[in-house]
Write a protein that holds these residues in place. Structure first.
Motif, PDB file in Angstrom:
ATOM      1  N   ILE A  16       0.847  -1.202   0.000  1.00  0.00           N
ATOM      2  CA  ILE A  16       0.000   0.000   0.000  1.00  0.00           C
ATOM      3  C   ILE A  16       0.876   1.244   0.000  1.00  0.00           C
ATOM      4  N   TRP A  17       1.955   1.235   0.799  1.00  0.00           N
ATOM      5  CA  TRP A  17       2.879   2.377   0.802  1.00  0.00           C
ATOM      6  C   TRP A  17       3.450   2.581  -0.594  1.00  0.00           C
ATOM      7  N   ASP A  18       3.773   1.476  -1.277  1.00  0.00           N
ATOM      8  CA  ASP A  18       4.331   1.567  -2.624  1.00  0.00           C
ATOM      9  C   ASP A  18       3.329   2.209  -3.592  1.00  0.00           C
ATOM     10  N   VAL A  19       2.084   1.780  -3.519  1.00  0.00           N
ATOM     11  CA  VAL A  19       1.031   2.358  -4.363  1.00  0.00           C
ATOM     12  C   VAL A  19       0.901   3.849  -4.082  1.00  0.00           C
ATOM     13  N   CYS A  41      -1.396  12.606   0.803  1.00  0.00           N
ATOM     14  CA  CYS A  41      -1.322  11.215   1.282  1.00  0.00           C
ATOM     15  C   CYS A  41      -2.661  10.765   1.854  1.00  0.00           C
ATOM     16  N   LEU A  42      -3.267  11.616   2.643  1.00  0.00           N
ATOM     17  CA  LEU A  42      -4.578  11.270   3.213  1.00  0.00           C
ATOM     18  C   LEU A  42      -5.626  11.110   2.124  1.00  0.00           C
ATOM     19  N   ASP A  43      -5.579  11.969   1.133  1.00  0.00           N
ATOM     20  CA  ASP A  43      -6.529  11.864   0.025  1.00  0.00           C
ATOM     21  C   ASP A  43      -6.363  10.532  -0.708  1.00  0.00           C
ATOM     22  N   ILE A  44      -5.130  10.152  -0.971  1.00  0.00           N
ATOM     23  CA  ILE A  44      -4.871   8.865  -1.630  1.00  0.00           C
ATOM     24  C   ILE A  44      -5.323   7.723  -0.734  1.00  0.00           C
ATOM     25  N   TRP A  45      -4.964   7.776   0.547  1.00  0.00           N
ATOM     26  CA  TRP A  45      -5.309   6.715   1.500  1.00  0.00           C
ATOM     27  C   TRP A  45      -6.822   6.474   1.539  1.00  0.00           C
ATOM     28  N   TYR A  46      -7.583   7.549   1.653  1.00  0.00           N
ATOM     29  CA  TYR A  46      -9.033   7.418   1.780  1.00  0.00           C
ATOM     30  C   TYR A  46      -9.714   7.033   0.473  1.00  0.00           C
ATOM     31  N   ASN A  47      -8.997   7.140  -0.633  1.00  0.00           N
ATOM     32  CA  ASN A  47      -9.597   6.809  -1.923  1.00  0.00           C
ATOM     33  C   ASN A  47      -9.042   5.530  -2.537  1.00  0.00           C
ATOM     34  N   LEU A  48      -8.255   4.777  -1.764  1.00  0.00           N
ATOM     35  CA  LEU A  48      -7.779   3.496  -2.278  1.00  0.00           C
ATOM     36  C   LEU A  48      -8.963   2.543  -2.433  1.00  0.00           C
ATOM     37  N   PRO A  50     -11.281  -0.645  -2.325  1.00  0.00           N
ATOM     38  CA  PRO A  50     -11.435  -1.844  -1.492  1.00  0.00           C
ATOM     39  C   PRO A  50     -10.998  -3.111  -2.239  1.00  0.00           C
ATOM     40  N   VAL A  51     -11.103  -3.094  -3.551  1.00  0.00           N
ATOM     41  CA  VAL A  51     -10.656  -4.246  -4.350  1.00  0.00           C
ATOM     42  C   VAL A  51      -9.153  -4.447  -4.183  1.00  0.00           C
ATOM     43  N   MET A  52      -8.404  -3.347  -4.098  1.00  0.00           N
ATOM     44  CA  MET A  52      -6.968  -3.455  -3.898  1.00  0.00           C
ATOM     45  C   MET A  52      -6.661  -4.145  -2.568  1.00  0.00           C
ATOM     46  N   TYR A  53      -7.386  -3.764  -1.514  1.00  0.00           N
ATOM     47  CA  TYR A  53      -7.197  -4.407  -0.215  1.00  0.00           C
ATOM     48  C   TYR A  53      -7.484  -5.901  -0.299  1.00  0.00           C
TER      49      TYR A  53
END
Length: 77
Positions: A16-19, A41-48, A50-53
């Motif tokens: 996730i850090w890499d993405v 960073c927060l914007d990216i984090w909150y918009n990742l 769920p499929v990626m997870y």
């Protein structure tokens, strides 16, 4: 099973850090200060997605088996 803190084979957060890093690097203009970097960073984090997870968590049992088979040594992952 204890969780080795620095074993990227078993630590999906590393991916996730890499993405996040790749997404930050392609943004323009570059972050002018730490506050902007934090906000991006927060914007990216909150918009990742769920499929990626899901994709990161699903192979964990297979990764654990590979690490156990390698007795903690290097694995394909």
């Amino acid at each position: 099973m204890s969780w080795p803190p620095n074993l990227p084979d078993l630590n999906p957060i590393e991916y996730i850090w890499d993405v996040m890093e790749r997404q930050i690097r392609v943004q323009t203009p570059p972050c002018p200060n730490i506050s902007t970097l934090r906000d991006r960073c927060l914007d990216i984090w909150y918009n990742l997605s769920p499929v990626m997870y899901q994709k990161l968590v699903a192979p964990i049992p297979r990764r654990v088996a590979a690490v156990l088979k390698a007795k903690g040594g290097a694995t394909y992952y």
